[in-house]
Design a protein around this motif. Structure first.
Motif, short mmCIF file in Angstrom:
data_model
loop_
_atom_site.label_atom_id
_atom_site.label_comp_id
_atom_site.label_asym_id
_atom_site.label_seq_id
_atom_site.Cartn_x
_atom_site.Cartn_y
_atom_site.Cartn_z
N THR A 165 0.83 -1.21 0.00
CA THR A 165 0.00 0.00 0.00
C THR A 165 0.86 1.26 0.00
O THR A 165 2.07 1.20 0.27
N GLU A 166 0.21 2.39 -0.28
CA GLU A 166 0.90 3.68 -0.19
C GLU A 166 1.45 3.89 1.21
O GLU A 166 2.56 4.38 1.38
N GLY A 167 0.67 3.52 2.20
CA GLY A 167 1.11 3.68 3.59
C GLY A 167 2.38 2.90 3.88
O GLY A 167 3.28 3.39 4.57
N ALA A 168 2.47 1.69 3.36
CA ALA A 168 3.66 0.87 3.56
C ALA A 168 4.87 1.51 2.87
O ALA A 168 5.98 1.50 3.42
N LEU A 169 4.65 2.07 1.69
CA LEU A 169 5.74 2.75 0.98
C LEU A 169 6.21 3.96 1.78
O LEU A 169 7.41 4.15 1.97
N ARG A 170 5.26 4.76 2.24
CA ARG A 170 5.62 5.96 3.02
C ARG A 170 6.37 5.58 4.30
O ARG A 170 7.35 6.21 4.66
N GLU A 171 5.90 4.56 4.97
CA GLU A 171 6.56 4.10 6.20
C GLU A 171 8.00 3.66 5.91
O GLU A 171 8.92 3.96 6.67
N ALA A 172 8.19 2.95 4.80
CA ALA A 172 9.54 2.51 4.43
C ALA A 172 10.46 3.71 4.19
O ALA A 172 11.62 3.69 4.58
N VAL A 173 9.92 4.76 3.57
CA VAL A 173 10.72 5.96 3.32
C VAL A 173 11.09 6.62 4.65
O VAL A 173 12.24 7.01 4.86
N TYR A 174 10.14 6.72 5.56
CA TYR A 174 10.43 7.32 6.86
C TYR A 174 11.38 6.46 7.68
O TYR A 174 12.07 6.96 8.57
N GLN A 175 11.47 5.18 7.34
CA GLN A 175 12.42 4.29 8.03
C GLN A 175 13.79 4.29 7.36
O GLN A 175 14.71 3.62 7.83
N ALA A 209 14.34 4.22 3.56
CA ALA A 209 14.41 3.92 2.12
C ALA A 209 14.39 5.24 1.35
O ALA A 209 13.51 6.06 1.57
N ASP A 210 15.36 5.43 0.47
CA ASP A 210 15.36 6.68 -0.29
C ASP A 210 15.56 6.46 -1.80
O ASP A 210 15.76 7.41 -2.54
N ARG A 211 15.50 5.20 -2.21
CA ARG A 211 15.62 4.87 -3.64
C ARG A 211 14.63 3.76 -3.97
O ARG A 211 14.21 3.00 -3.09
N MET A 212 14.28 3.65 -5.22
CA MET A 212 13.40 2.56 -5.65
C MET A 212 14.03 1.22 -5.32
O MET A 212 13.34 0.28 -4.95
N ARG A 213 15.33 1.14 -5.44
CA ARG A 213 16.06 -0.09 -5.11
C ARG A 213 15.78 -0.52 -3.66
O ARG A 213 15.62 -1.69 -3.36
N ASP A 214 15.71 0.47 -2.76
CA ASP A 214 15.42 0.18 -1.36
C ASP A 214 14.00 -0.36 -1.18
O ASP A 214 13.77 -1.30 -0.42
N LEU A 215 13.06 0.26 -1.89
CA LEU A 215 11.66 -0.19 -1.80
C LEU A 215 11.50 -1.59 -2.37
O LEU A 215 10.74 -2.40 -1.84
N LYS A 216 12.23 -1.87 -3.41
CA LYS A 216 12.19 -3.21 -4.00
C LYS A 216 12.75 -4.24 -3.02
O LYS A 216 12.18 -5.31 -2.83
N ALA A 217 13.85 -3.88 -2.38
CA ALA A 217 14.50 -4.81 -1.45
C ALA A 217 13.64 -5.09 -0.22
O ALA A 217 13.54 -6.24 0.23
N CYS A 218 13.01 -4.06 0.33
CA CYS A 218 12.29 -4.27 1.59
C CYS A 218 10.82 -4.62 1.40
O CYS A 218 10.24 -5.28 2.26
N LEU A 219 10.21 -4.22 0.28
CA LEU A 219 8.78 -4.49 0.09
C LEU A 219 8.46 -5.34 -1.13
O LEU A 219 7.36 -5.85 -1.25
N GLY A 220 9.40 -5.44 -2.05
CA GLY A 220 9.18 -6.26 -3.23
C GLY A 220 8.48 -5.58 -4.38
O GLY A 220 8.13 -6.23 -5.37
N VAL A 221 8.30 -4.24 -4.31
CA VAL A 221 7.63 -3.55 -5.41
C VAL A 221 8.47 -3.66 -6.68
O VAL A 221 9.69 -3.73 -6.62
N THR A 222 7.82 -3.73 -7.79
CA THR A 222 8.39 -3.83 -9.16
C THR A 222 9.04 -5.17 -9.46
O THR A 222 9.63 -5.32 -10.52
N GLU A 223 8.95 -6.15 -8.57
CA GLU A 223 9.61 -7.44 -8.81
C GLU A 223 8.88 -8.32 -9.82
O GLU A 223 9.52 -9.14 -10.47
N GLN A 224 7.57 -8.17 -9.94
CA GLN A 224 6.86 -9.08 -10.82
C GLN A 224 6.45 -8.39 -12.11
O GLN A 224 7.23 -8.35 -13.05
#
Length: 74
Positions: free
Chosen positions: A10-20, A22-37
């Motif tokens: 969700t958007e909320g999960a993405l925002r939380e990851a950034v506040y924790q 994550a500052d690159r798409m690579r970070d979001l992919k690593a921690c949440l799996g976005v863009t993997e499929q």
């Protein structure tokens, strides 16, 4: 709102990851799996990342560097 249906992110999960930190798409992919499929979430995830980084930066500008009330001059 869901951004990545494949991974259920969700958007909320993405925002939380950034506040924790994550500052690159690579970070979001690593921690949440976005863009993997299928990758359809990439544009929206990038938009959420950019918006949240901007908000985070603005918040940091409002927070005083030293908020400790225990500091006293000797």
């Amino acid at each position: 709102m869901y951004v990545c249906i494949c991974k259920g992110v969700t958007e909320g999960a993405l925002r939380e990851a950034v506040y924790q930190g994550a500052d690159r798409m690579r970070d979001l992919k690593a921690c949440l799996g976005v863009t993997e499929q299928c990758g359809l979430c990439a544009c929206h995830a990038k938009q959420v990342l950019d918006e949240t980084l901007s908000q985070k930066s603005q918040l940091q500008n409002f927070i005083p560097q030293s908020t400790c009330m225990c500091e006293t001059a000797a």
